[in-house]
Design a protein around this motif. Structure first.
Motif, PDB file in Angstrom:
ATOM      1  N   TYR A   1      22.098  18.955 -57.910  1.00  0.00           N
ATOM      2  CA  TYR A   1      23.412  19.343 -58.423  1.00  0.00           C
ATOM      3  C   TYR A   1      24.550  18.926 -57.491  1.00  0.00           C
ATOM      4  N   ALA A   2      24.210  18.252 -56.400  1.00  0.00           N
ATOM      5  CA  ALA A   2      25.244  17.764 -55.488  1.00  0.00           C
ATOM      6  C   ALA A   2      25.917  16.534 -56.093  1.00  0.00           C
ATOM      7  N   PRO A   3      27.237  16.468 -56.073  1.00  0.00           N
ATOM      8  CA  PRO A   3      27.927  15.300 -56.639  1.00  0.00           C
ATOM      9  C   PRO A   3      27.472  14.008 -55.961  1.00  0.00           C
ATOM     10  N   ILE A   4      27.265  12.992 -56.739  1.00  0.00           N
ATOM     11  CA  ILE A   4      26.888  11.645 -56.302  1.00  0.00           C
ATOM     12  C   ILE A   4      25.465  11.618 -55.746  1.00  0.00           C
ATOM     13  N   VAL A   5      25.223  12.381 -54.660  1.00  0.00           N
ATOM     14  CA  VAL A   5      23.919  12.347 -53.998  1.00  0.00           C
ATOM     15  C   VAL A   5      22.798  12.728 -54.953  1.00  0.00           C
ATOM     16  N   GLY A   6      22.980  13.807 -55.705  1.00  0.00           N
ATOM     17  CA  GLY A   6      21.933  14.274 -56.607  1.00  0.00           C
ATOM     18  C   GLY A   6      21.598  13.268 -57.688  1.00  0.00           C
ATOM     19  N   GLN A   7      22.623  12.694 -58.297  1.00  0.00           N
ATOM     20  CA  GLN A   7      22.382  11.752 -59.377  1.00  0.00           C
ATOM     21  C   GLN A   7      21.705  10.476 -58.888  1.00  0.00           C
ATOM     22  N   TYR A   8      22.140  10.003 -57.730  1.00  0.00           N
ATOM     23  CA  TYR A   8      21.507   8.805 -57.182  1.00  0.00           C
ATOM     24  C   TYR A   8      20.059   9.089 -56.790  1.00  0.00           C
ATOM     25  N   GLY A   9      19.804  10.276 -56.226  1.00  0.00           N
ATOM     26  CA  GLY A   9      18.443  10.639 -55.865  1.00  0.00           C
ATOM     27  C   GLY A   9      17.508  10.584 -57.050  1.00  0.00           C
ATOM     28  N   LEU A  10      17.949  11.131 -58.169  1.00  0.00           N
ATOM     29  CA  LEU A  10      17.120  11.115 -59.372  1.00  0.00           C
ATOM     30  C   LEU A  10      16.941   9.699 -59.904  1.00  0.00           C
ATOM     31  N   ARG A  11      17.976   8.883 -59.808  1.00  0.00           N
ATOM     32  CA  ARG A  11      17.900   7.520 -60.338  1.00  0.00           C
ATOM     33  C   ARG A  11      16.926   6.652 -59.555  1.00  0.00           C
ATOM     34  N   ILE A  12      16.784   6.887 -58.244  1.00  0.00           N
ATOM     35  CA  ILE A  12      15.848   6.053 -57.473  1.00  0.00           C
ATOM     36  C   ILE A  12      14.437   6.629 -57.472  1.00  0.00           C
ATOM     37  N   GLY A  13      14.250   7.785 -58.149  1.00  0.00           N
ATOM     38  CA  GLY A  13      12.907   8.327 -58.298  1.00  0.00           C
ATOM     39  C   GLY A  13      12.550   9.472 -57.391  1.00  0.00           C
ATOM     40  N   CYS A  14      13.535  10.049 -56.688  1.00  0.00           N
ATOM     41  CA  CYS A  14      13.243  11.215 -55.844  1.00  0.00           C
ATOM     42  C   CYS A  14      12.703  12.357 -56.695  1.00  0.00           C
ATOM     43  N   ILE A  15      11.829  13.152 -56.107  1.00  0.00           N
ATOM     44  CA  ILE A  15      11.168  14.233 -56.838  1.00  0.00           C
ATOM     45  C   ILE A  15      11.676  15.569 -56.316  1.00  0.00           C
ATOM     46  N   PRO A  16      12.420  16.314 -57.117  1.00  0.00           N
ATOM     47  CA  PRO A  16      12.957  17.599 -56.654  1.00  0.00           C
ATOM     48  C   PRO A  16      11.896  18.687 -56.634  1.00  0.00           C
ATOM     49  N   VAL A  17      11.945  19.521 -55.608  1.00  0.00           N
ATOM     50  CA  VAL A  17      11.007  20.637 -55.500  1.00  0.00           C
ATOM     51  C   VAL A  17      11.793  21.912 -55.209  1.00  0.00           C
ATOM     52  N   ASP A  18      11.207  23.028 -55.589  1.00  0.00           N
ATOM     53  CA  ASP A  18      11.817  24.322 -55.335  1.00  0.00           C
ATOM     54  C   ASP A  18      11.354  24.852 -53.996  1.00  0.00           C
ATOM     55  N   ARG A  19      12.307  25.223 -53.144  1.00  0.00           N
ATOM     56  CA  ARG A  19      11.964  25.869 -51.877  1.00  0.00           C
ATOM     57  C   ARG A  19      11.315  27.223 -52.180  1.00  0.00           C
ATOM     58  N   GLY A  20      10.195  27.487 -51.504  1.00  0.00           N
ATOM     59  CA  GLY A  20       9.511  28.753 -51.718  1.00  0.00           C
ATOM     60  C   GLY A  20       8.504  28.713 -52.845  1.00  0.00           C
ATOM     61  N   LYS A  21       8.413  27.579 -53.557  1.00  0.00           N
ATOM     62  CA  LYS A  21       7.434  27.447 -54.637  1.00  0.00           C
ATOM     63  C   LYS A  21       6.610  26.192 -54.400  1.00  0.00           C
TER      64      LYS A  21
END
Length: 244
Positions: A105-125
């Motif tokens: 949800y961070a501007p710019i950084v978040g969208q680019y992360g998803l576009r290059i294939g980064c995999i988001p994870v939940d802290r604590g899960k």
């Protein structure tokens, strides 16, 4: 006086980096929306800017040693500051990170992360997150490339001991891919927090791959031994000796 001058130069360096991220991110965003190549080009451009600004603005040179992998694998990197993020990513043809979900949800950084294939994870899960990552890769929904993970889970300053978490071993075991350890000494020059950047040569080093098939505990022990041994050597080369 010398410290004050370096601090001011460091502040300018940090500001220029964030300005570069914003400008490059906005200018190339239309391309990135329609092309993963555009997203990766933008990220690589920022990495080049950081490495170009460092030497002449704060006296911070960077060096990448070893052989970065150009095949699908797990890259387990020592993580000391944001500098190793830039260096490791810039050395890989298709690097992608395991990132905290909140960064989506961070501007710019978040969208680019998803576009290059980064995999988001939940802290604590972490258990559920690892299962999701393995499922995504095995089903072919994840973008192929080099999956970068930080086995200690967060930024650790040079000389500070912290456990290697089992998540990396689980991924190694279930993905069945080689794991490339990465050592670093970047935290000596670019700390986890603060503005001040020290002059010198910051190094990340790609080490000998660990082939798939080792038992989980044996893999984790070997991974820690390789990364910590090589990182300590890089620290000593830069004149730092960890307290006993």
């Amino acid at each position: 006086m010398a410290y004050a001058i370096q601090w001011v130069r460091s502040l300018i360096f940090v500001v220029l980096i964030y300005v570069s991220i914003a400008v490059v991110g906005i200018v190339l965003f239309p391309w990135a929306v329609f092309s993963r190549r555009g997203a990766r080009t933008a990220c690589m451009t920022v990495c080049r800017i950081v490495r170009w600004l460092g030497p002449w603005l704060v006296g911070l040179k960077t060096e990448i040693r070893g052989t970065p992998p150009d095949y699908e694998c797990l890259v387990a990197s020592k993580h000391q500051s944001f500098l190793d993020v830039f260096l490791v990513f810039s050395a890989l043809p298709a690097g992608k990170f395991i990132m905290k979900r909140i960064l989506m949800y961070a501007p710019i950084v978040g969208q680019y992360g998803l576009r290059i294939g980064c995999i988001p994870v939940d802290r604590g899960k972490r258990g559920a997150a690892i299962k999701k990552m393995v499922d995504a890769v095995s089903k072919g929904t994840a973008i192929p490339g080099q999956l970068i993970i930080y086995p200690q889970g967060t930024r650790i300053a040079p000389g500070v001991k912290a456990p290697y978490k089992v998540g990396t071993a689980v991924l190694y075991e279930q993905l069945g891919q080689p794991c490339v350890p990465v050592a670093a000494n970047v935290g000596l020059f670019w700390p986890k927090r603060g503005i001040y950047r020290k002059p010198g040569t910051a190094v990340v080093e790609f080490l000998e791959p660990i082939q798939p098939g080792l038992p989980r505990d044996e893999f984790l022990t070997l991974l820690e031994e390789r990364i910590e041994t090589a990182s300590n050597k890089l620290n000593e080369e830069a004149g730092f000796h960890a307290p006993h």
